[in-house]
Design an enzyme around this catalytic site. Structure first.
Site, PDB file in Angstrom:
ATOM      1  N   LYS A 126      -8.781 -19.051   7.862  1.00 17.57           N
ATOM      2  CA  LYS A 126      -7.387 -18.781   8.203  1.00 17.57           C
ATOM      3  C   LYS A 126      -6.521 -18.738   6.946  1.00 17.57           C
ATOM      4  O   LYS A 126      -5.727 -17.809   6.748  1.00 17.57           O
ATOM      5  CB  LYS A 126      -6.856 -19.858   9.153  1.00 17.57           C
ATOM      6  CG  LYS A 126      -5.432 -19.617   9.606  1.00 17.57           C
ATOM      7  CD  LYS A 126      -4.884 -20.772  10.404  1.00 17.57           C
ATOM      8  CE  LYS A 126      -4.492 -21.914   9.498  1.00 17.57           C
ATOM      9  NZ  LYS A 126      -3.747 -22.978  10.206  1.00 17.57           N
ATOM     10  N   ASP A 153      -3.805 -19.017  14.196  1.00 19.94           N
ATOM     11  CA  ASP A 153      -3.223 -20.354  14.128  1.00 19.94           C
ATOM     12  C   ASP A 153      -3.002 -20.865  15.549  1.00 19.94           C
ATOM     13  O   ASP A 153      -3.512 -20.290  16.515  1.00 19.94           O
ATOM     14  CB  ASP A 153      -1.920 -20.340  13.318  1.00 19.94           C
ATOM     15  CG  ASP A 153      -0.804 -19.607  14.043  1.00 19.94           C
ATOM     16  OD1 ASP A 153      -1.110 -18.857  15.008  1.00 19.94           O
ATOM     17  OD2 ASP A 153       0.363 -19.778  13.672  1.00 19.94           O
TER      18      ASP A 153
END
Length: 550
Positions: free
Chosen positions: A449, A468
């Site tokens: 991420k 997220d």
């Protein structure tokens, strides 16, 4: 008389619900526990939930250690203490049934550190208590210890436990009836000190279990209100008009005269066969009956409900399903419709972190794990002025750097990650932030991420979708994915969404998640996606983000 005092310790936080195991990190974060977590578990709970809990902490930038105990003995407590000392654990997490929770509780009390209880079965009362129980031969020792600072009870795991464990827990609570009576008898005969508060609390818990059990069939038993009845007055006007247009028979709340007939002086509602047509399923709720005479007196507020067969209910539900918030036929069409509407609602989505260089972006994203962007921006405003370049971070004192970011979650770990990553950038990448996924994920504290964010906003390279908490929650609520972990959600979104929208998808979902589709109380009545959202509170009863009921 007034010199007596008593110190009652209770958990600070209790997280209860379906699929809340992943919120353990959030519960720990709110307690401001520092250091490395040590998860104490047993073999079966480790298989069921241990890896998932470890992955949640690793995603948050922590480095959890795990110790598995086979039996509940004082030797197991010593083993946990030795492991905690060797890994320098800052707090302990008991994951499982009574065995690992009691052992972790006693070890945390001996080590004088924080303790979090994560039960996987309801078979014991040590989940929140201040005592630990350890067998020793034919006897069992009860040892005083501090109760947990937080309890995370995932009902999905507890419901999946063997039935004998659940019934054992229920029997334990019901036995409090006898225990309280014995206590009162000892108080009356032997003048044993009796606590009215503790006795009332134990008895109330048992009464709630007995009186509200699922098999209670006493006449007049309280029932929870109907979900349809609760939600009827919250339907927005535009949806109400659409329903009335599709089902004109529901426009009025009265019943047609031909739906009634008199039977021996009583009024009884009957349903005609032509009422079962989908075009007119009838009112959702039956109107109040007039007071009927019973023995020459008014029957009070008791009203008879018409008997509705299962076939009537199923046909009514099928007829109403057409006007509920429903996803489109395919996930590809659903994703395209969602993007079109969010682009119109949020025409200029952008990243909210503030930075002036690729290194500052990397550091800001590392700090943002399990922390709000607003908090990160307030910290980095001074941090970026104090440290100029990778050399400054690599040469910084660990304690000083941690003190500069101590308002950020897991600041000790993140300070270590920043120093280590900057050292690697200087030694292996000539002081420049790398521009490939493999090189970025090789840095300390950088996962996929974080690497995606740095590539997209630092190098203008789009290799994937940033997943997220907002993206995970909204994509599951909209039915775009059924996966739970970010590493599984990302490839599914990459297949549904065109590559040119990968970057903007994250910002659109973040903007929508902050403005409307919040985690705890989404504003479904003012959502542009409500009619295509299968998780809508206005029509559905389940939040697909965590699988629990609204």
């Amino acid at each position: 008389m007034f010199g007596k005092s008593k110190w009652i310790r209770l958990p600070r936080s209790v997280v209860l619900g379906h699929g809340v195991l992943d919120r353990t990190v959030e519960a720990v974060d709110e307690l401001y526990l520092d250091g490395r977590p040590l998860i104490v578990t047993s073999p079966t709970p480790r298989k069921l939930a241990g890896d998932r809990l470890v992955a949640a902490f690793e995603a948050a930038g922590a480095d959890p250690a795990v110790v598995t105990v086979e039996t509940a003995t004082f030797g197991a407590v010593e083993e946990v203490l030795e492991t905690a000392a060797s890994v320098d654990a800052g707090f302990l997490i008991g994951l499982g049934g009574g065995k690992p929770i009691d052992i972790a509780k006693m070890a945390a009390d001996e080590r004088d550190c924080g303790f979090v209880s994560v039960p996987t079965a309801a078979s014991h009362d040590g989940i929140v208590s201040g005592r630990g129980s350890v067998p020793d031969g034919d006897t069992r020792h009860s040892v005083a210890a501090d109760p947990p600072l937080a309890v995370v009870a995932d009902t999905e795991l507890i419901a999946a436990a063997p039935w004998r464990l659940t019934t054992a827990g229920c029997a334990d609570i019901v036995s409090n009836y006898t225990a309280v009576k014995d206590w009162q008898l000892a108080h009356r005969l032997k003048n044993v000190r009796y606590s009215e508060y503790a006795g009332a609390l134990s008895q109330m818990t048992a009464e709630l279990l007995v009186d509200r059990g699922p098999n209670r069939t006493r006449r007049g038993a309280a029932r929870p209100p109907s979900r349809r009845r609760r939600g009827r007055h919250r339907v927005p006007p535009h949806r109400r008009e659409r329903r009335l247009a599709a089902y004109p028979g529901r426009a009025g709340r009265h019943r047609r005269p031909d739906d009634r007939r008199r039977t021996r002086g009583r009024r009884r509602a009957v349903r005609r066969s032509d009422d079962l047509r989908p075009r007119d399923p009838g009112p959702l709720h039956h109107p109040r009956r007039r007071h009927r005479r019973v023995g020459g007196r008014r029957g009070g507020d008791r009203h008879r409900r018409p008997r509705v067969t299962r076939s009537v209910r199923s046909k009514r539900a099928a007829a109403l399903s057409a006007c509920m918030g429903t996803a489109l036929d395919s996930r590809e069409a659903q994703a395209a419709e969602v993007l079109d509407r969010l682009y119109e609602t949020y025409p200029e989505p952008e990243i909210s972190l503030r930075f002036d260089s690729r290194l500052e972006l990397l550091i800001a994203v590392v700090l943002s794990a399990q922390c709000t962007d607003e908090r990160v921006n307030s910290v980095t405003a001074d941090l970026f002025e104090k440290y100029d370049g990778a050399e400054a971070y690599a040469a910084a004192d660990q304690e000083e750097l941690a003190g500069d970011i101590d308002s950020i979650t897991y600041y000790n770990n993140k300070a270590s990650y920043i120093r280590s990553a900057c050292e690697d950038i200087l030694e292996e990448h000539d002081g420049a932030v790398p521009d490939t996924m493999s090189e970025l994920t090789g840095l300390a504290g950088v996962g996929r991420k974080t690497a995606n964010v740095v590539l997209q906003h630092g190098h203008e390279v789009v290799e994937g979708v940033v997943v997220d908490t907002h993206v995970r929650r909204i994509s599951r609520r909209l039915g775009l994915t059924g996966a739970e972990r970010p590493e599984n959600i990302e490839p599914e979104l990459m297949e549904l969404v065109p590559r040119e929208d990968w970057k903007e998808l994250t910002h659109l979902f973040i903007s929508h998640g902050r403005a409307t589709c919040t985690a705890r109380n989404p504003d479904c009545g003012d959502c542009v996606l409500e009619d295509v959202c299968p998780s809508s509170k206005l029509d559905g009863g389940v939040d697909l983000a965590d699988g629990g009921e609204w």
